[in-house]
Scaffold this motif. Structure first.
Motif, PDB file in Angstrom:
ATOM      1  N   MET A  95       0.849  -1.200   0.000  1.00 26.66           N
ATOM      2  CA  MET A  95       0.000   0.000   0.000  1.00 26.66           C
ATOM      3  C   MET A  95       0.882   1.246   0.000  1.00 26.66           C
ATOM      4  O   MET A  95       1.838   1.335   0.776  1.00 26.66           O
ATOM      5  CB  MET A  95      -0.922   0.014   1.218  1.00 26.66           C
ATOM      6  CG  MET A  95      -1.880   1.196   1.254  1.00 26.66           C
ATOM      7  SD  MET A  95      -2.846   1.277   2.777  1.00 26.66           S
ATOM      8  CE  MET A  95      -3.801  -0.230   2.675  1.00 26.66           C
TER       9      MET A  95
ATOM     10  N   ASP B 228       1.154   9.776   6.137  1.00 27.14           N
ATOM     11  CA  ASP B 228      -0.277   9.795   5.880  1.00 27.14           C
ATOM     12  C   ASP B 228      -0.836  11.121   6.408  1.00 27.14           C
ATOM     13  O   ASP B 228      -0.175  11.833   7.173  1.00 27.14           O
ATOM     14  CB  ASP B 228      -0.975   8.625   6.571  1.00 27.14           C
ATOM     15  CG  ASP B 228      -0.721   7.311   5.844  1.00 27.14           C
ATOM     16  OD1 ASP B 228      -0.556   7.350   4.610  1.00 27.14           O
ATOM     17  OD2 ASP B 228      -0.673   6.260   6.506  1.00 27.14           O
TER      18      ASP B 228
ATOM     19  N   TYR C  72      -5.669   3.668  -6.443  1.00 27.47           N
ATOM     20  CA  TYR C  72      -4.237   3.896  -6.651  1.00 27.47           C
ATOM     21  C   TYR C  72      -3.435   3.603  -5.391  1.00 27.47           C
ATOM     22  O   TYR C  72      -2.316   3.074  -5.452  1.00 27.47           O
ATOM     23  CB  TYR C  72      -3.990   5.336  -7.094  1.00 27.47           C
ATOM     24  CG  TYR C  72      -4.509   5.641  -8.470  1.00 27.47           C
ATOM     25  CD1 TYR C  72      -4.197   4.820  -9.558  1.00 27.47           C
ATOM     26  CD2 TYR C  72      -5.326   6.748  -8.693  1.00 27.47           C
ATOM     27  CE1 TYR C  72      -4.683   5.095 -10.832  1.00 27.47           C
ATOM     28  CE2 TYR C  72      -5.811   7.036  -9.964  1.00 27.47           C
ATOM     29  CZ  TYR C  72      -5.488   6.205 -11.021  1.00 27.47           C
ATOM     30  OH  TYR C  72      -5.969   6.487 -12.277  1.00 27.47           O
ATOM     31  N   LYS C  73      -3.998   3.935  -4.243  1.00 26.32           N
ATOM     32  CA  LYS C  73      -3.302   3.725  -2.968  1.00 26.32           C
ATOM     33  C   LYS C  73      -3.026   2.242  -2.737  1.00 26.32           C
ATOM     34  O   LYS C  73      -2.006   1.865  -2.174  1.00 26.32           O
ATOM     35  CB  LYS C  73      -4.130   4.303  -1.816  1.00 26.32           C
ATOM     36  CG  LYS C  73      -3.436   4.279  -0.456  1.00 26.32           C
ATOM     37  CD  LYS C  73      -4.291   4.986   0.572  1.00 26.32           C
ATOM     38  CE  LYS C  73      -3.705   4.859   1.957  1.00 26.32           C
ATOM     39  NZ  LYS C  73      -2.446   5.622   2.101  1.00 26.32           N
ATOM     40  N   HIS C  74      -3.948   1.410  -3.192  1.00 25.18           N
ATOM     41  CA  HIS C  74      -3.775  -0.034  -3.048  1.00 25.18           C
ATOM     42  C   HIS C  74      -3.068  -0.633  -4.263  1.00 25.18           C
ATOM     43  O   HIS C  74      -3.130  -1.848  -4.480  1.00 25.18           O
ATOM     44  CB  HIS C  74      -5.133  -0.713  -2.836  1.00 25.18           C
ATOM     45  CG  HIS C  74      -5.727  -0.432  -1.495  1.00 25.18           C
ATOM     46  ND1 HIS C  74      -6.518   0.683  -1.241  1.00 25.18           N
ATOM     47  CD2 HIS C  74      -5.645  -1.093  -0.315  1.00 25.18           C
ATOM     48  CE1 HIS C  74      -6.903   0.676   0.024  1.00 25.18           C
ATOM     49  NE2 HIS C  74      -6.385  -0.388   0.607  1.00 25.18           N
TER      50      HIS C  74
ATOM     51  N   LYS D  86       1.913   5.075   0.709  1.00 22.50           N
ATOM     52  CA  LYS D  86       1.626   6.106   1.706  1.00 22.50           C
ATOM     53  C   LYS D  86       1.018   7.335   1.020  1.00 22.50           C
ATOM     54  O   LYS D  86       1.262   7.609  -0.161  1.00 22.50           O
ATOM     55  CB  LYS D  86       2.898   6.503   2.437  1.00 22.50           C
ATOM     56  CG  LYS D  86       3.428   5.448   3.407  1.00 22.50           C
ATOM     57  CD  LYS D  86       2.592   5.427   4.673  1.00 22.50           C
ATOM     58  CE  LYS D  86       3.227   4.541   5.735  1.00 22.50           C
ATOM     59  NZ  LYS D  86       2.448   4.563   6.983  1.00 22.50           N
ATOM     60  N   ASP D  87       0.245   8.106   1.794  1.00 20.74           N
ATOM     61  CA  ASP D  87      -0.407   9.293   1.241  1.00 20.74           C
ATOM     62  C   ASP D  87       0.607  10.273   0.638  1.00 20.74           C
ATOM     63  O   ASP D  87       0.399  10.818  -0.446  1.00 20.74           O
ATOM     64  CB  ASP D  87      -1.206  10.012   2.337  1.00 20.74           C
ATOM     65  CG  ASP D  87      -2.479   9.269   2.701  1.00 20.74           C
ATOM     66  OD1 ASP D  87      -3.015   8.556   1.833  1.00 20.74           O
ATOM     67  OD2 ASP D  87      -2.943   9.419   3.837  1.00 20.74           O
TER      68      ASP D  87
ATOM     69  N   LEU E 216       1.884   9.223  -2.821  1.00 19.33           N
ATOM     70  CA  LEU E 216       0.846   9.223  -3.849  1.00 19.33           C
ATOM     71  C   LEU E 216       0.378  10.646  -4.166  1.00 19.33           C
ATOM     72  O   LEU E 216       0.168  10.984  -5.340  1.00 19.33           O
ATOM     73  CB  LEU E 216      -0.336   8.359  -3.402  1.00 19.33           C
ATOM     74  CG  LEU E 216      -1.474   8.197  -4.413  1.00 19.33           C
ATOM     75  CD1 LEU E 216      -0.975   7.750  -5.775  1.00 19.33           C
ATOM     76  CD2 LEU E 216      -2.523   7.210  -3.891  1.00 19.33           C
TER      77      LEU E 216
ATOM     78  N   TYR F 235      -8.685   7.422  -5.662  1.00 18.89           N
ATOM     79  CA  TYR F 235      -7.497   7.509  -4.816  1.00 18.89           C
ATOM     80  C   TYR F 235      -7.240   6.187  -4.094  1.00 18.89           C
ATOM     81  O   TYR F 235      -6.099   5.711  -4.024  1.00 18.89           O
ATOM     82  CB  TYR F 235      -7.660   8.647  -3.816  1.00 18.89           C
ATOM     83  CG  TYR F 235      -6.449   8.865  -2.949  1.00 18.89           C
ATOM     84  CD1 TYR F 235      -5.360   9.587  -3.432  1.00 18.89           C
ATOM     85  CD2 TYR F 235      -6.390   8.348  -1.657  1.00 18.89           C
ATOM     86  CE1 TYR F 235      -4.235   9.787  -2.644  1.00 18.89           C
ATOM     87  CE2 TYR F 235      -5.270   8.543  -0.868  1.00 18.89           C
ATOM     88  CZ  TYR F 235      -4.191   9.257  -1.370  1.00 18.89           C
ATOM     89  OH  TYR F 235      -3.073   9.447  -0.596  1.00 18.89           O
ATOM     90  N   GLN F 236      -8.294   5.614  -3.557  1.00 20.59           N
ATOM     91  CA  GLN F 236      -8.151   4.336  -2.854  1.00 20.59           C
ATOM     92  C   GLN F 236      -7.633   3.250  -3.798  1.00 20.59           C
ATOM     93  O   GLN F 236      -6.825   2.402  -3.401  1.00 20.59           O
ATOM     94  CB  GLN F 236      -9.493   3.915  -2.250  1.00 20.59           C
ATOM     95  CG  GLN F 236      -9.927   4.723  -1.046  1.00 20.59           C
ATOM     96  CD  GLN F 236      -9.032   4.510   0.155  1.00 20.59           C
ATOM     97  OE1 GLN F 236      -8.426   3.459   0.315  1.00 20.59           O
ATOM     98  NE2 GLN F 236      -8.938   5.509   1.015  1.00 20.59           N
TER      99      GLN F 236
END
Length: 277
Positions: free
Chosen positions: A1, A41, A64-66, A3-4, A7, A61-62
């Motif tokens: 995953m 994050d 891409y985050k995963h 990190k914010d 990304l 976003y979720q």
């Protein structure tokens, strides 16, 4: 995953937005710089505001985050109809969903389980008894004031489990809640699905007291040509109600079939055969 910080930096640079422009008057540039450089994050409110500035949805976003991987729930839902209707493995698939619900107490898995049982009953003619599950769903929804997309989908696709009196009592309440989200496309589509499920159930149970209201609301909900499929169903069910033959199912079938919508085309013919007997 991912990190914010990493990304957000990637999304920002790809869109050629400086840190100053991204934070605007809401946050300090130094705060964003620290988040990006230290790969941290961030608070939900800040994240949502930054995504909105970059025209990126939270759902995107979720994803891409995963790192483009499907979540556990998405995996459970993948090829759902094929899994449910498989005569060899359908029952074990649904049992696994029910076991996951009991273990996690996550209503998403109970929803998929009930939906699968309804599909098996309608398509494979399997007997079902979801009395207990129906009551659990009722109690769950009654406790929640802030319905979201999941609660609307749960109710709209579980109508078959409820009696006519309950459905009639809930109709105005559910529609009013749905209309609060009328500016969001996926809620508009769900509203149309809810109305179509309500209409089909009317014909299946020969309970037509609210049919005119359902048809009127379906018509109003499909003014925009983006929802043309809902309008086609409205024309079909209106003629069916009035016992007219104005709707040419064969023509519509050929049209949908030529566009590659084979399942939908067959669905029209099956509905007509069911209700014009």
């Amino acid at each position: 995953m991912i990190k914010d910080g990493k990304l957000i930096r990637k999304l920002r640079k790809e869109r050629n937005i400086t840190q100053e422009k991204l934070v605007g008057m809401h946050y300090s540039r130094s705060t964003l710089a620290r988040i990006e450089s230290e790969d941290l994050d961030m608070r939900t409110e800040m994240l949502i505001n930054l995504l909105n500035r970059m025209n990126v949805s939270l759902e995107e976003y979720q994803f891409y985050k995963h790192e483009n991987l499907l979540s556990k729930k998405d995996e459970a839902r993948k090829n759902f109809i094929d899994k449910v209707l498989n005569l060899q493995t359908g029952d074990s698939y649904l049992q696994n969903l029910h076991d996951e619900y009991l273990q996690s107490n996550d209503f998403y898995y109970l929803y998929l389980y009930c939906l699968g049982k309804i599909l098996q009953h309608k398509v494979n003619k399997k007997a079902i008894d979801l009395t207990k599950e129906s009551q659990i769903i009722k109690e769950y929804l009654a406790k929640i004031e802030t319905w979201g997309f999941f609660e609307f989908a749960l109710y709209a696709n579980s109508l078959y489990l409820f009696n006519d009196e309950f459905i009639e009592q809930q109709y105005s309440f559910v529609l009013r809640k749905m209309n609060q989200f009328s500016h969001i496309d996926k809620f508009k589509h769900l509203k149309i699905r809810f109305l179509l499920n309500s209409i089909i159930l009317c014909f299946e149970r020969n309970k037509l007291s609210l049919l005119d209201q359902y048809l009127s609301d379906l018509f109003e909900s499909t003014m925009d040509s983006d929802y043309i499929l809902g309008r086609i169903f409205w024309r079909f069910f209106t003629d069916l109600k009035n016992n007219h033959q104005l709707f040419d199912t064969t023509l519509t079938y050929n049209w949908l079939h030529s566009l590659g919508y084979d399942d939908l085309a067959n669905n029209f013919l099956e509905i007509e055969q069911m209700f014009r007997k």
